[in-house]
Design an enzyme around this catalytic site. Structure first.
Site, PDB file in Angstrom:
ATOM      1  N   LYS A  13     -23.021  52.556  61.915  1.00  0.00           N
ATOM      2  CA  LYS A  13     -21.686  52.441  62.502  1.00  0.00           C
ATOM      3  C   LYS A  13     -20.632  53.106  61.620  1.00  0.00           C
ATOM      4  O   LYS A  13     -19.806  53.879  62.092  1.00  0.00           O
ATOM      5  CB  LYS A  13     -21.308  50.957  62.717  1.00  0.00           C
ATOM      6  CG  LYS A  13     -22.257  50.181  63.609  1.00  0.00           C
ATOM      7  CD  LYS A  13     -21.753  48.766  63.889  1.00  0.00           C
ATOM      8  CE  LYS A  13     -21.624  47.880  62.667  1.00  0.00           C
ATOM      9  NZ  LYS A  13     -22.895  47.552  62.003  1.00  0.00           N
ATOM     10  N   ARG A  88     -17.766  40.382  65.921  1.00  0.00           N
ATOM     11  CA  ARG A  88     -19.088  39.995  65.426  1.00  0.00           C
ATOM     12  C   ARG A  88     -19.627  38.767  66.146  1.00  0.00           C
ATOM     13  O   ARG A  88     -20.758  38.373  65.894  1.00  0.00           O
ATOM     14  CB  ARG A  88     -19.021  39.623  63.942  1.00  0.00           C
ATOM     15  CG  ARG A  88     -18.935  40.748  62.928  1.00  0.00           C
ATOM     16  CD  ARG A  88     -20.248  41.420  62.689  1.00  0.00           C
ATOM     17  NE  ARG A  88     -20.681  41.592  61.328  1.00  0.00           N
ATOM     18  CZ  ARG A  88     -20.296  42.534  60.490  1.00  0.00           C
ATOM     19  NH1 ARG A  88     -19.385  43.404  60.808  1.00  0.00           N
ATOM     20  NH2 ARG A  88     -20.838  42.636  59.296  1.00  0.00           N
ATOM     21  N   ARG A 127     -28.226  52.602  50.633  1.00  0.00           N
ATOM     22  CA  ARG A 127     -26.822  52.978  50.894  1.00  0.00           C
ATOM     23  C   ARG A 127     -25.982  52.987  49.607  1.00  0.00           C
ATOM     24  O   ARG A 127     -26.055  52.068  48.800  1.00  0.00           O
ATOM     25  CB  ARG A 127     -26.240  51.974  51.882  1.00  0.00           C
ATOM     26  CG  ARG A 127     -24.767  52.135  52.145  1.00  0.00           C
ATOM     27  CD  ARG A 127     -24.375  51.519  53.434  1.00  0.00           C
ATOM     28  NE  ARG A 127     -24.586  50.074  53.515  1.00  0.00           N
ATOM     29  CZ  ARG A 127     -24.413  49.390  54.643  1.00  0.00           C
ATOM     30  NH1 ARG A 127     -24.036  49.994  55.743  1.00  0.00           N
ATOM     31  NH2 ARG A 127     -24.618  48.083  54.649  1.00  0.00           N
ATOM     32  N   ARG A 160     -23.062  48.465  47.401  1.00  0.00           N
ATOM     33  CA  ARG A 160     -22.340  47.258  47.785  1.00  0.00           C
ATOM     34  C   ARG A 160     -23.070  46.031  47.264  1.00  0.00           C
ATOM     35  O   ARG A 160     -24.290  45.968  47.300  1.00  0.00           O
ATOM     36  CB  ARG A 160     -22.271  47.162  49.315  1.00  0.00           C
ATOM     37  CG  ARG A 160     -21.117  47.919  49.896  1.00  0.00           C
ATOM     38  CD  ARG A 160     -21.198  47.992  51.373  1.00  0.00           C
ATOM     39  NE  ARG A 160     -21.477  46.706  52.026  1.00  0.00           N
ATOM     40  CZ  ARG A 160     -21.457  46.540  53.338  1.00  0.00           C
ATOM     41  NH1 ARG A 160     -21.192  47.570  54.137  1.00  0.00           N
ATOM     42  NH2 ARG A 160     -21.716  45.378  53.874  1.00  0.00           N
ATOM     43  N   ARG A 171     -27.979  38.539  56.615  1.00  0.00           N
ATOM     44  CA  ARG A 171     -27.073  39.344  57.449  1.00  0.00           C
ATOM     45  C   ARG A 171     -27.755  39.746  58.759  1.00  0.00           C
ATOM     46  O   ARG A 171     -27.128  39.767  59.809  1.00  0.00           O
ATOM     47  CB  ARG A 171     -26.607  40.585  56.673  1.00  0.00           C
ATOM     48  CG  ARG A 171     -25.559  40.214  55.625  1.00  0.00           C
ATOM     49  CD  ARG A 171     -25.361  41.290  54.598  1.00  0.00           C
ATOM     50  NE  ARG A 171     -24.892  42.535  55.144  1.00  0.00           N
ATOM     51  CZ  ARG A 171     -25.069  43.717  54.561  1.00  0.00           C
ATOM     52  NH1 ARG A 171     -25.724  43.799  53.412  1.00  0.00           N
ATOM     53  NH2 ARG A 171     -24.607  44.796  55.111  1.00  0.00           N
TER      54      ARG A 171
HETATM   55  P1  AMP Z   1     -19.876  45.096  57.031  1.00  0.00           P
HETATM   56  O1  AMP Z   1     -19.264  46.034  56.061  1.00  0.00           O
HETATM   57  O2  AMP Z   1     -19.375  45.313  58.435  1.00  0.00           O
HETATM   58  O3  AMP Z   1     -21.380  45.045  56.945  1.00  0.00           O
HETATM   59  O4  AMP Z   1     -19.358  43.629  56.627  1.00  0.00           O
HETATM   60  C1  AMP Z   1     -19.652  43.062  55.361  1.00  0.00           C
HETATM   61  C2  AMP Z   1     -19.389  41.568  55.399  1.00  0.00           C
HETATM   62  O5  AMP Z   1     -18.012  41.326  55.710  1.00  0.00           O
HETATM   63  C3  AMP Z   1     -20.165  40.804  56.463  1.00  0.00           C
HETATM   64  O6  AMP Z   1     -21.469  40.440  56.037  1.00  0.00           O
HETATM   65  C4  AMP Z   1     -19.258  39.592  56.684  1.00  0.00           C
HETATM   66  O7  AMP Z   1     -19.389  38.656  55.625  1.00  0.00           O
HETATM   67  C5  AMP Z   1     -17.875  40.202  56.575  1.00  0.00           C
HETATM   68  N1  AMP Z   1     -17.358  40.685  57.888  1.00  0.00           N
HETATM   69  C6  AMP Z   1     -17.139  41.968  58.276  1.00  0.00           C
HETATM   70  N2  AMP Z   1     -16.671  42.029  59.517  1.00  0.00           N
HETATM   71  C7  AMP Z   1     -16.592  40.751  59.951  1.00  0.00           C
HETATM   72  C8  AMP Z   1     -16.171  40.136  61.164  1.00  0.00           C
HETATM   73  N3  AMP Z   1     -15.764  40.865  62.228  1.00  0.00           N
HETATM   74  N4  AMP Z   1     -16.206  38.785  61.248  1.00  0.00           N
HETATM   75  C9  AMP Z   1     -16.608  38.031  60.209  1.00  0.00           C
HETATM   76  N5  AMP Z   1     -17.033  38.536  59.039  1.00  0.00           N
HETATM   77  C10 AMP Z   1     -17.018  39.883  58.897  1.00  0.00           C
END
Ligand code: AMP
Length: 214
Positions: A13, A88, A127, A160, A171
């Site tokens: 994404k 999400r 990554r 990360r 996750r």
């Molecule tokens: P990502 O970079 O999208 O993989 O997000 C990393 C982490 O941020 C996730 O594992 C969640 O803990 C938090 N996070 C990101 N987007 C959301 C969302 N829309 N709602 C809740 N937590 C989020």
């Protein structure tokens, strides 16, 4: 054009959103990036978010919804945006729908990037982000030239903190339990486009632009 990106962690994404931003002028709104920024800045919101992020759980809806409501009304969003990693869960999707009705900004598409589990794991564990440019790279899939371009300029390839095997399992479970129901939600709304997210980045990008009509 306003697009939601759906897909498991590692489905591409962020990579595809960055390219759409560079080539089509759409703004990438990544709640993960906004949250990581808040954590790095040490804000109260960041401190609240960090615990959930470190364990791979979702940050509370009120935090994320507040961030999105503030972000989509900024001027650079007038030409459209990609919501990357948001919504999400169903609560977020319904709150987004209500917000966009209020703003008179309907969604054009929700695009699901489909990727097999074994490839997801390699994409996530490999990554890296270039500390200088923010460019997303992968130690398994990026060319040596691309990786060197960062480090030769004095940049570091940063992993990360939640891209470790322990957190990844959770996750992926959270994705299956809370985010996957959105596929049906957007299908029922007549907005869903599903694309094959495997293969070269250029191939996926071509499928994506065709799916959203760009
Ligand atoms: P990502 O970079 O999208 O993989 O997000 C990393 C982490 O941020 C996730 O594992 C969640 O803990 C938090 N996070 C990101 N987007 C959301 C969302 N829309 N709602 C809740 N937590 C989020």
């Amino acid at each position: 054009m306003r697009i939601v990106f759906l897909g498991a962690p590692g489905s591409g994404k962020g990579t595809q959103a960055q390219r759409l931003m560079a080539e089509q002028g759409l703004v990438q709104i990544s709640t993960g990036d906004l949250l990581r920024h808040a954590v790095a800045s040490g804000t109260a919101l960041g401190q609240r978010a960090k615990v959930a992020m470190d364990s791979g759980n979702l940050v509370s809806d009120d935090i994320v919804l507040g961030m999105i409501a503030e972000r989509v009304i900024q001027e650079d969003c007038n030409n459209g945006y990609i919501l990357d990693g948001f919504p999400r869960n169903l609560t977020q999707a319904e709150a987004l729908a209500a917000l966009l009705v209020d703003l008179g900004q309907p969604l054009d598409r929700a695009v699901l990037l489909n990727v097999d589990m074994d490839i997801l794991m390699k994409r996530i564990t490999g990554r890296r982000t270039c500390s200088l440019t923010g460019k997303l790279l992968n130690v398994y899939f990026s060319t040596q030239n691309d990786l060197d371009a960062c480090t030769n300029e004095g940049g570091e390839l940063i992993q990360r903190s939640d891209d470790n095997e322990e957190t990844i399992g959770n996750r992926l479970n959270v994705y299956r339990e809370q985010t996957e129901p959105l596929i049906k939600y957007y299908r029922n709304a007549g907005l869903l486009a599903t694309i094959d997210g495997e293969g070269q980045m250029d191939e996926v990008y071509a499928r994506l632009t065709a799916a959203v009509g760009l």
